[in-house]
Design a protein around this motif. Structure first.
Motif, short mmCIF file in Angstrom:
data_model
loop_
_atom_site.label_atom_id
_atom_site.label_comp_id
_atom_site.label_asym_id
_atom_site.label_seq_id
_atom_site.Cartn_x
_atom_site.Cartn_y
_atom_site.Cartn_z
N TYR A 41 46.42 -32.62 43.60
CA TYR A 41 46.10 -33.31 42.37
C TYR A 41 46.90 -32.75 41.19
O TYR A 41 47.42 -33.52 40.37
CB TYR A 41 44.60 -33.21 42.08
CG TYR A 41 44.23 -33.68 40.70
CD1 TYR A 41 44.25 -35.03 40.39
CD2 TYR A 41 43.91 -32.77 39.70
CE1 TYR A 41 43.93 -35.47 39.11
CE2 TYR A 41 43.58 -33.20 38.44
CZ TYR A 41 43.60 -34.55 38.15
OH TYR A 41 43.30 -34.98 36.90
N LEU A 44 50.48 -33.91 41.51
CA LEU A 44 50.64 -35.32 41.14
C LEU A 44 50.45 -35.56 39.65
O LEU A 44 51.04 -36.48 39.08
CB LEU A 44 49.66 -36.19 41.93
CG LEU A 44 50.06 -36.52 43.35
CD1 LEU A 44 48.93 -37.27 44.04
CD2 LEU A 44 51.31 -37.33 43.38
N SER A 45 49.62 -34.72 39.01
CA SER A 45 49.39 -34.89 37.58
C SER A 45 50.58 -34.42 36.75
O SER A 45 50.87 -34.98 35.70
CB SER A 45 48.14 -34.12 37.15
OG SER A 45 47.02 -34.65 37.77
N THR A 56 52.18 -43.71 33.05
CA THR A 56 51.35 -42.84 33.88
C THR A 56 51.04 -43.57 35.17
O THR A 56 50.91 -44.80 35.21
CB THR A 56 50.05 -42.48 33.16
OG1 THR A 56 49.34 -43.69 32.86
CG2 THR A 56 50.34 -41.72 31.88
N PRO A 60 46.98 -39.75 40.64
CA PRO A 60 46.00 -38.67 40.47
C PRO A 60 44.55 -39.16 40.43
O PRO A 60 43.65 -38.49 40.94
CB PRO A 60 46.38 -38.02 39.14
CG PRO A 60 47.79 -38.36 38.94
CD PRO A 60 47.99 -39.70 39.57
N MET A 63 43.60 -39.82 43.95
CA MET A 63 43.44 -38.54 44.62
C MET A 63 42.08 -37.93 44.30
O MET A 63 41.41 -37.39 45.19
CB MET A 63 44.55 -37.59 44.21
CG MET A 63 44.49 -36.23 44.84
SD MET A 63 44.73 -36.25 46.61
CE MET A 63 46.43 -36.70 46.69
N LEU A 64 41.65 -38.02 43.05
CA LEU A 64 40.33 -37.52 42.69
C LEU A 64 39.21 -38.31 43.36
O LEU A 64 38.19 -37.75 43.77
CB LEU A 64 40.14 -37.55 41.18
CG LEU A 64 40.72 -36.39 40.39
CD1 LEU A 64 40.46 -36.58 38.92
CD2 LEU A 64 40.13 -35.09 40.86
#
Length: 98
Positions: A41, A44-45, A56, A60, A63-64
């Motif tokens: 995460y 990816l962020s 953006t 992410p 993913m969360l």
């Protein structure tokens, strides 16, 4: 390779090694999986910031969401195995039994 990339790669690698070699308790396996998801995460962020893209991405956030689902499923398995087998040791679990 920058120090940031080295820290992401080392965190993911250490989590994989922890999952591979320290498989005594289900809790430790779940913690290793969560640390793998956390390192992915963070990678990816920070990726759009490093590449300086103006938009953006939703990766992410997805993913969360998958990490939360994985944690909920893992904790449900932990509670179920503790209730049926009396402990969370992985050697007590046998996938071949119904």
């Amino acid at each position: 390779m920058s120090l940031l990339h080295l820290s992401f790669y080392s965190a993911f690698t250490l989590s994989c090694l922890g999952l591979a070699f320290h498989r005594t308790h289900l809790v430790s396996a779940l913690l290793c999986l969560e640390s793998m998801m956390l390192s992915m995460y963070i990678a990816l962020s920070t990726w759009p910031i490093e590449t300086q893209t103006p938009s953006t991405t939703l990766a992410p956030v997805f993913m969360l969401a998958f990490s939360a689902c994985e944690a909920g499923t893992g904790l449900a398995m932990l509670v179920a195995s503790t209730r049926t087998h009396g402990s969370d040791h992985l050697h007590n679990l046998n996938l071949l039994q119904c």
